[in-house]
Design a protein around this motif. Structure first.
Motif, mmCIF file in Angstrom:
data_model
loop_
_atom_site.group_PDB
_atom_site.id
_atom_site.type_symbol
_atom_site.label_atom_id
_atom_site.label_comp_id
_atom_site.label_asym_id
_atom_site.label_seq_id
_atom_site.Cartn_x
_atom_site.Cartn_y
_atom_site.Cartn_z
ATOM 1 N N PHE A 23 -6.436 -2.305 -2.492
ATOM 2 C CA PHE A 23 -6.918 -0.793 -2.059
ATOM 3 C C PHE A 23 -7.647 -0.684 -0.869
ATOM 4 N N PRO B 56 1.111 2.652 -7.897
ATOM 5 C CA PRO B 56 -0.153 2.216 -7.493
ATOM 6 C C PRO B 56 -0.614 0.965 -8.367
ATOM 7 N N THR B 57 -0.108 0.888 -9.684
ATOM 8 C CA THR B 57 -0.424 -0.208 -10.535
ATOM 9 C C THR B 57 0.075 -1.546 -10.121
ATOM 10 N N ARG C 105 0.167 -2.415 -6.697
ATOM 11 C CA ARG C 105 -0.633 -2.559 -5.404
ATOM 12 C C ARG C 105 -1.346 -3.737 -5.380
ATOM 13 N N ALA D 173 0.789 -1.034 -0.034
ATOM 14 C CA ALA D 173 -0.092 -0.069 -0.081
ATOM 15 C C ALA D 173 0.717 1.388 -0.054
ATOM 16 N N ALA E 211 -6.177 5.208 -0.156
ATOM 17 C CA ALA E 211 -5.075 5.769 -0.886
ATOM 18 C C ALA E 211 -4.920 7.306 -0.432
#
Length: 521
Positions: free
Chosen positions: A417, A411-412, A414, A406, A421
């Motif tokens: 979620f 973020p691609t 991760r 996290a 975020a």
């Protein structure tokens, strides 16, 4: 000849009608979205139940970023996105003191600093004795009264939370404070998710109605009183112990220390502590209920989890030390997968844009609500193969913890979620990782979880899409079978709980504070 007053009045009416005609329209340059109606925008298209499912469908149709026009509010789904949109009824129901709803600013940053110090990784390791005690207790509860499994889960997460925040255990499922907290949270969730609450946000003019006919207003005030009364009682009792020198290490000790150094009012600190209690109790209970459902529906995953914990522990009761064992990778993968498969805050908590921005060529107006559609991301076929299935094997090559993932820069990459975020990402993620590891490893080591049977002997399989709750979602409670895998493992659970009780007094509270617990912030 018309008088100046009539000209002014006509102009005012014309301007008001012009502004009203713009309400409900999608502003130029905004991301695409479903067609709107005058005044309402897309408000009439928001489902009363399971809205997260519809939002996923819109994402499939309009792309990864799209907009909904809710009356006067622009909502974009997908540092300047860190504030919160005003939620009128929710704010009234919590006196504006629940951190999750606060606008980005000095007060939010100060409270965030408290939680960061309390929940940082080096502090979390000191909380392990509490986590192990409570997970041992819930295993013993499952032996004695397995039919109350979902009540045991709520007590478990609440007791961990009350220890860390206020220094006392919650030993019984019928504890009055536990019941009052969950009742207050349920009512808060109901009023927050009510359609009338949304109307007061998208049409702010309704807020000027007399209090007696203002939608949900008096109900919100009654919830506010119950919330403040409970938070105040718990805080002032904790503060009294600090003043008398009898307090044990906990979050409230640190808050009292901070109050002695800074000008912070009592009710602000009371609600800060209460926020920690509510968040840790309710969200974790929802996640664990989801795991129990996953084990009943996906029996192959349960068998793989049992084989993994058997390789690590054999006939020994699992402990937190097993989390670092490479052979426990499937259990760690279960932690990641349940956070992906059953996200409790299916639509996250809306962020607010504090100044106009541009993203992917779209104009994001100042004040727009920006929603991270967590359910939609987690069920994205492009991101996850067969996303509706509970399949921990998708994470077998991912050795990061869910909290490490996290906090990663990309973020691609991760894993999920579920922690949110941005600047408002959940500070309690380290506790969640460890709480889930213990709860997942111990039940699958000790028990077989199976579907209940109907009158004809057929399995009753729970519906994974049948969720309850508003702000936080969880499976509807369902009947199931909870049977010890062997008498020797049942005996091991009983012995572990017998040993643990040596640490407790006649009121089932700690005789002495576990060594290493942090005392102040």
């Amino acid at each position: 000849m018309a008088s100046p007053f009539l000209i002014f009045l006509a102009g005012t009416v014309a301007y008001a009608l012009f502004r009203l005609s713009r309400v409900g329209r999608r502003p130029k340059g905004c991301p695409p979205g479903p067609p709107t109606l005058p005044i309402l925008g897309n408000l009439h298209q928001i489902p009363k139940k399971n809205a997260h499912v519809q939002f996923k469908k819109w994402a499939d149709e309009y792309g990864p970023i799209y907009s909904l026009i809710l009356g006067t509010i622009v909502t974009i789904r997908s540092g300047i996105y860190s504030s919160r949109p005003e939620a009128y009824i929710s704010s009234r129901a919590s006196d504006g003191c629940r951190m999750v709803l606060m606008e980005y600013g000095n007060q939010w940053r100060r409270i965030r600093k408290f939680f960061h110090a309390f929940l940082q990784l080096k502090a979390i390791k000191a909380y392990v004795p509490c986590l192990e005690l409570e997970s041992t207790s819930v295993m013993a509860d499952l032996l004695d009264k397995p039919q109350l499994i979902f009540h045991h889960i709520r007590r478990y997460t609440n007791s961990v939370s009350t220890q860390l925040v206020y220094e006392f255990r919650t030993p019984r499922i019928d504890d009055p404070k536990l019941l009052l907290m969950y009742d207050t949270m349920e009512k808060f969730g109901d009023v927050t998710g009510a359609g009338a609450a949304a109307l007061l946000d998208v049409f702010p003019v309704l807020r000027y109605l007399p209090p007696g006919i203002r939608p949900l207003y008096n109900h919100a005030l009654s919830i506010r009183k119950a919330s403040l009364d409970l938070a105040g009682d718990l805080w002032f009792e904790a503060k009294r112990k600090v003043r008398e020198g009898t307090a044990k290490p906990c979050f409230c000790v640190g808050l009292a220390d901070a109050q002695a150094k800074e000008d912070v009012d009592d009710m602000g600190l009371a609600m800060t502590a209460s926020t920690g209690l509510e968040a840790a109790s309710d969200t974790t209970a929802c996640i664990l209920s989801g795991f129990i459902q996953a084990m009943v529906i996906y029996r192959d995953a349960q068998k793989k989890a049992q084989k993994a914990v058997d390789r690590v522990c054999g006939d020994r009761f699992p402990t937190m030390a097993d989390m670092d064992n490479p052979e426990a990778q499937y259990i760690r993968a279960c932690v990641k997968e349940i956070l992906r498969w059953m996200p409790t805050a299916t639509l996250g908590v809306p962020h607010a844009v504090i100044r106009a921005d541009e993203y992917m060529g779209y104009r994001i107006p100042k004040g727009a609500s920006v929603v991270l559609s967590i359910w939609g991301i987690h069920k994205d076929e492009k991101r996850y193969k067969n996303p509706r299935a509970f399949d921990p094997s998708r994470y077998m090559d991912d050795t990061t913890t869910s909290s490490e993932s996290a906090l990663g820069p990309d973020p691609t990459k991760r894993d999920h979620f579920g922690f949110g975020a941005g600047h408002r990402i959940c500070e309690g993620m380290h506790v969640v990782d460890r709480t889930l590891f213990l709860f997942i490893s111990r039940p699958v080591w000790a028990f077989d979880l199976s579907p209940a049977k109907d009158a004809d002997g057929n399995d009753i399989i729970p519906n994974q899409d049948d969720l309850i709750g508003n702000f936080l979602r969880q499976p509807r409670p369902f009947p199931l079978g909870v049977k010890p895998r062997s008498e020797s493992r049942a005996a091991a659970v009983r012995q572990a709980w017998k040993d643990a009780q040596e640490l407790l007094d006649q009121d089932q509270q700690w005789k002495e504070t576990p060594e290493g617990m942090p005392f102040t912030l």
